[in-house]
Design a protein around this motif. Structure first.
Motif, PDB file in Angstrom:
ATOM      1  N   THR A 270       0.843  -1.197   0.000  1.00 34.54           N
ATOM      2  CA  THR A 270       0.000   0.000   0.000  1.00 34.54           C
ATOM      3  C   THR A 270       0.871   1.237   0.000  1.00 34.54           C
ATOM      4  O   THR A 270       1.970   1.258   0.567  1.00 34.54           O
ATOM      5  CB  THR A 270      -0.962   0.038   1.208  1.00 34.54           C
ATOM      6  OG1 THR A 270      -0.211   0.015   2.419  1.00 34.54           O
ATOM      7  CG2 THR A 270      -1.947  -1.113   1.163  1.00 34.54           C
ATOM      8  N   PHE A 271       0.344   2.282  -0.644  1.00 36.53           N
ATOM      9  CA  PHE A 271       1.053   3.548  -0.798  1.00 36.53           C
ATOM     10  C   PHE A 271       0.061   4.646  -0.436  1.00 36.53           C
ATOM     11  O   PHE A 271      -1.011   4.734  -1.034  1.00 36.53           O
ATOM     12  CB  PHE A 271       1.531   3.712  -2.241  1.00 36.53           C
ATOM     13  CG  PHE A 271       2.248   2.495  -2.763  1.00 36.53           C
ATOM     14  CD1 PHE A 271       3.611   2.357  -2.579  1.00 36.53           C
ATOM     15  CD2 PHE A 271       1.552   1.484  -3.417  1.00 36.53           C
ATOM     16  CE1 PHE A 271       4.272   1.224  -3.047  1.00 36.53           C
ATOM     17  CE2 PHE A 271       2.205   0.353  -3.889  1.00 36.53           C
ATOM     18  CZ  PHE A 271       3.571   0.226  -3.703  1.00 36.53           C
ATOM     19  N   GLU A 272       0.415   5.455   0.547  1.00 35.71           N
ATOM     20  CA  GLU A 272      -0.506   6.468   1.056  1.00 35.71           C
ATOM     21  C   GLU A 272       0.066   7.852   0.805  1.00 35.71           C
ATOM     22  O   GLU A 272       1.245   8.101   1.077  1.00 35.71           O
ATOM     23  CB  GLU A 272      -0.723   6.262   2.555  1.00 35.71           C
ATOM     24  CG  GLU A 272      -1.205   4.869   2.895  1.00 35.71           C
ATOM     25  CD  GLU A 272      -1.174   4.614   4.388  1.00 35.71           C
ATOM     26  OE1 GLU A 272      -1.489   5.540   5.160  1.00 35.71           O
ATOM     27  OE2 GLU A 272      -0.817   3.498   4.782  1.00 35.71           O
ATOM     28  N   LEU A 273      -0.767   8.743   0.286  1.00 33.45           N
ATOM     29  CA  LEU A 273      -0.391  10.129   0.043  1.00 33.45           C
ATOM     30  C   LEU A 273      -1.408  11.018   0.743  1.00 33.45           C
ATOM     31  O   LEU A 273      -2.615  10.925   0.470  1.00 33.45           O
ATOM     32  CB  LEU A 273      -0.395  10.419  -1.458  1.00 33.45           C
ATOM     33  CG  LEU A 273       0.624   9.619  -2.277  1.00 33.45           C
ATOM     34  CD1 LEU A 273       0.265   9.643  -3.751  1.00 33.45           C
ATOM     35  CD2 LEU A 273       2.023  10.163  -2.057  1.00 33.45           C
ATOM     36  N   TYR A 274      -0.934  11.886   1.655  1.00 34.68           N
ATOM     37  CA  TYR A 274      -1.810  12.763   2.424  1.00 34.68           C
ATOM     38  C   TYR A 274      -1.379  14.207   2.245  1.00 34.68           C
ATOM     39  O   TYR A 274      -0.194  14.521   2.381  1.00 34.68           O
ATOM     40  CB  TYR A 274      -1.714  12.457   3.927  1.00 34.68           C
ATOM     41  CG  TYR A 274      -2.077  11.047   4.313  1.00 34.68           C
ATOM     42  CD1 TYR A 274      -3.413  10.671   4.402  1.00 34.68           C
ATOM     43  CD2 TYR A 274      -1.097  10.123   4.614  1.00 34.68           C
ATOM     44  CE1 TYR A 274      -3.744   9.380   4.778  1.00 34.68           C
ATOM     45  CE2 TYR A 274      -1.430   8.836   4.996  1.00 34.68           C
ATOM     46  CZ  TYR A 274      -2.757   8.462   5.075  1.00 34.68           C
ATOM     47  OH  TYR A 274      -3.088   7.195   5.441  1.00 34.68           O
ATOM     48  N   PHE A 275      -2.335  15.064   1.987  1.00 29.72           N
ATOM     49  CA  PHE A 275      -2.069  16.499   1.965  1.00 29.72           C
ATOM     50  C   PHE A 275      -3.275  17.230   2.535  1.00 29.72           C
ATOM     51  O   PHE A 275      -4.387  17.063   2.057  1.00 29.72           O
ATOM     52  CB  PHE A 275      -1.795  17.011   0.550  1.00 29.72           C
ATOM     53  CG  PHE A 275      -1.766  18.507   0.479  1.00 29.72           C
ATOM     54  CD1 PHE A 275      -0.725  19.220   1.053  1.00 29.72           C
ATOM     55  CD2 PHE A 275      -2.792  19.201  -0.133  1.00 29.72           C
ATOM     56  CE1 PHE A 275      -0.707  20.602   1.020  1.00 29.72           C
ATOM     57  CE2 PHE A 275      -2.780  20.578  -0.183  1.00 29.72           C
ATOM     58  CZ  PHE A 275      -1.740  21.287   0.401  1.00 29.72           C
ATOM     59  N   MET A 276      -3.058  18.024   3.570  1.00 30.22           N
ATOM     60  CA  MET A 276      -4.135  18.815   4.158  1.00 30.22           C
ATOM     61  C   MET A 276      -3.973  20.266   3.728  1.00 30.22           C
ATOM     62  O   MET A 276      -2.893  20.841   3.857  1.00 30.22           O
ATOM     63  CB  MET A 276      -4.116  18.712   5.682  1.00 30.22           C
ATOM     64  CG  MET A 276      -4.444  17.309   6.162  1.00 30.22           C
ATOM     65  SD  MET A 276      -4.401  17.157   7.951  1.00 30.22           S
ATOM     66  CE  MET A 276      -5.746  18.249   8.391  1.00 30.22           C
ATOM     67  N   ALA A 277      -5.045  20.861   3.226  1.00 26.44           N
ATOM     68  CA  ALA A 277      -4.980  22.226   2.697  1.00 26.44           C
ATOM     69  C   ALA A 277      -4.583  23.236   3.761  1.00 26.44           C
ATOM     70  O   ALA A 277      -4.069  24.302   3.441  1.00 26.44           O
ATOM     71  CB  ALA A 277      -6.326  22.617   2.078  1.00 26.44           C
ATOM     72  N   GLU A 278      -4.821  22.915   5.048  1.00 25.10           N
ATOM     73  CA  GLU A 278      -4.466  23.835   6.119  1.00 25.10           C
ATOM     74  C   GLU A 278      -2.956  23.942   6.305  1.00 25.10           C
ATOM     75  O   GLU A 278      -2.465  24.848   6.948  1.00 25.10           O
ATOM     76  CB  GLU A 278      -5.086  23.399   7.457  1.00 25.10           C
ATOM     77  CG  GLU A 278      -6.593  23.450   7.485  1.00 25.10           C
ATOM     78  CD  GLU A 278      -7.232  22.212   6.868  1.00 25.10           C
ATOM     79  OE1 GLU A 278      -6.557  21.155   6.789  1.00 25.10           O
ATOM     80  OE2 GLU A 278      -8.384  22.306   6.433  1.00 25.10           O
ATOM     81  N   HIS A 279      -2.218  22.969   5.758  1.00 27.33           N
ATOM     82  CA  HIS A 279      -0.764  23.002   5.870  1.00 27.33           C
ATOM     83  C   HIS A 279      -0.258  24.249   5.157  1.00 27.33           C
ATOM     84  O   HIS A 279      -0.733  24.571   4.073  1.00 27.33           O
ATOM     85  CB  HIS A 279      -0.180  21.741   5.224  1.00 27.33           C
ATOM     86  CG  HIS A 279       1.244  21.484   5.587  1.00 27.33           C
ATOM     87  ND1 HIS A 279       2.277  22.132   4.966  1.00 27.33           N
ATOM     88  CD2 HIS A 279       1.801  20.667   6.512  1.00 27.33           C
ATOM     89  CE1 HIS A 279       3.424  21.708   5.485  1.00 27.33           C
ATOM     90  NE2 HIS A 279       3.164  20.822   6.427  1.00 27.33           N
ATOM     91  N   PRO A 280       0.695  24.976   5.731  1.00 28.33           N
ATOM     92  CA  PRO A 280       1.120  26.236   5.120  1.00 28.33           C
ATOM     93  C   PRO A 280       1.862  26.077   3.805  1.00 28.33           C
ATOM     94  O   PRO A 280       2.005  27.031   3.061  1.00 28.33           O
ATOM     95  CB  PRO A 280       2.039  26.853   6.188  1.00 28.33           C
ATOM     96  CG  PRO A 280       2.520  25.694   6.999  1.00 28.33           C
ATOM     97  CD  PRO A 280       1.389  24.696   6.995  1.00 28.33           C
ATOM     98  N   ASN A 281       2.346  24.898   3.504  1.00 31.81           N
ATOM     99  CA  ASN A 281       3.066  24.674   2.259  1.00 31.81           C
ATOM    100  C   ASN A 281       2.133  24.089   1.211  1.00 31.81           C
ATOM    101  O   ASN A 281       1.010  23.699   1.500  1.00 31.81           O
ATOM    102  CB  ASN A 281       4.248  23.732   2.499  1.00 31.81           C
ATOM    103  CG  ASN A 281       5.252  24.320   3.466  1.00 31.81           C
ATOM    104  OD1 ASN A 281       5.608  25.485   3.360  1.00 31.81           O
ATOM    105  ND2 ASN A 281       5.699  23.528   4.419  1.00 31.81           N
TER     106      ASN A 281
END
Length: 196
Positions: A107-118
């Protein structure tokens, strides 16, 4: 399998960020069932990105906070994939996710939260057969590198860290990963509620 992953580097490929879990060795519906151990997903049929967001809004309309988590899912080549919706970060961005890969799956997981400043790219985790192999932060501005969890992935970690400017391209090439951009953004995909 031509879309790859690099389209996820756009400043906002999906509103609010994204949780993409890809799997090799698990069919799409089995992947859905493994996402939340001990619960039974409610399969609701195909939905577009916009329609599914509207479905979740309706389910949460009378609640004080949004609690419904859903996924749209499918396959591309030999990969199954799921895309999280709603407050997925409370349910899917957790440290017991290697269990998704039990039975020899990858399994390969990619997470990105828009609240992150980058801006993206996201956090990445690779699991095999129920064990974390490698995890890391792919963001170029906030680079913390990869963690070789088992201690036997030095070559993999070195390859992923070799070119920090194109980490998603490295993942595509190293693991043969791709997500179908147009299917995810505009087409109807199978959908399920995994927490209500």
């Amino acid at each position: 399998m031509t879309d790859g992953l690099q389209w996820l580097e756009d400043p906002m490929p999906l509103p609010g960020g994204y949780c993409a879990i890809l799997a090799r060795g698990i069919d799409p519906e089995n992947l859905v069932r493994r996402l939340v151990p001990g619960s039974k997903p409610r399969f609701i049929g195909p939905r577009t990105h916009t329609a599914f967001e509207a479905d979740l809004f309706e389910l949460d309309r009378s609640k004080l906070v949004n609690t419904t988590v859903g996924i749209r899912y499918g396959s591309v080549g030999d990969l199954s994939f799921s895309i999280g919706y709603g407050p997925w970060y409370e349910l899917l961005n957790r440290f017991d996710t290697p269990e998704i890969s039990h039975g020899g799956a990858h399994t390969f997981e990619l997470y990105f939260m828009a609240e992150h400043p980058n801006v993206p790219p996201p956090h990445f985790r690779y699991n095999h057969d129920g064990v974390y192999e490698v995890m890391g932060d792919l963001n170029n501005d906030d680079w913390v590198g990869f963690v070789d969890v088992l201690g036997n992935n030095a070559e993999l970690v070195a390859a992923l860290e070799a070119d920090k400017r194109r980490p998603l391209e490295s993942l595509e090439q190293r693991f043969g990963l791709t997500l179908p951009k147009e299917r995810i953004l505009t087409d109807a995909l199978a959908a399920a509620i995994i927490r209500n």
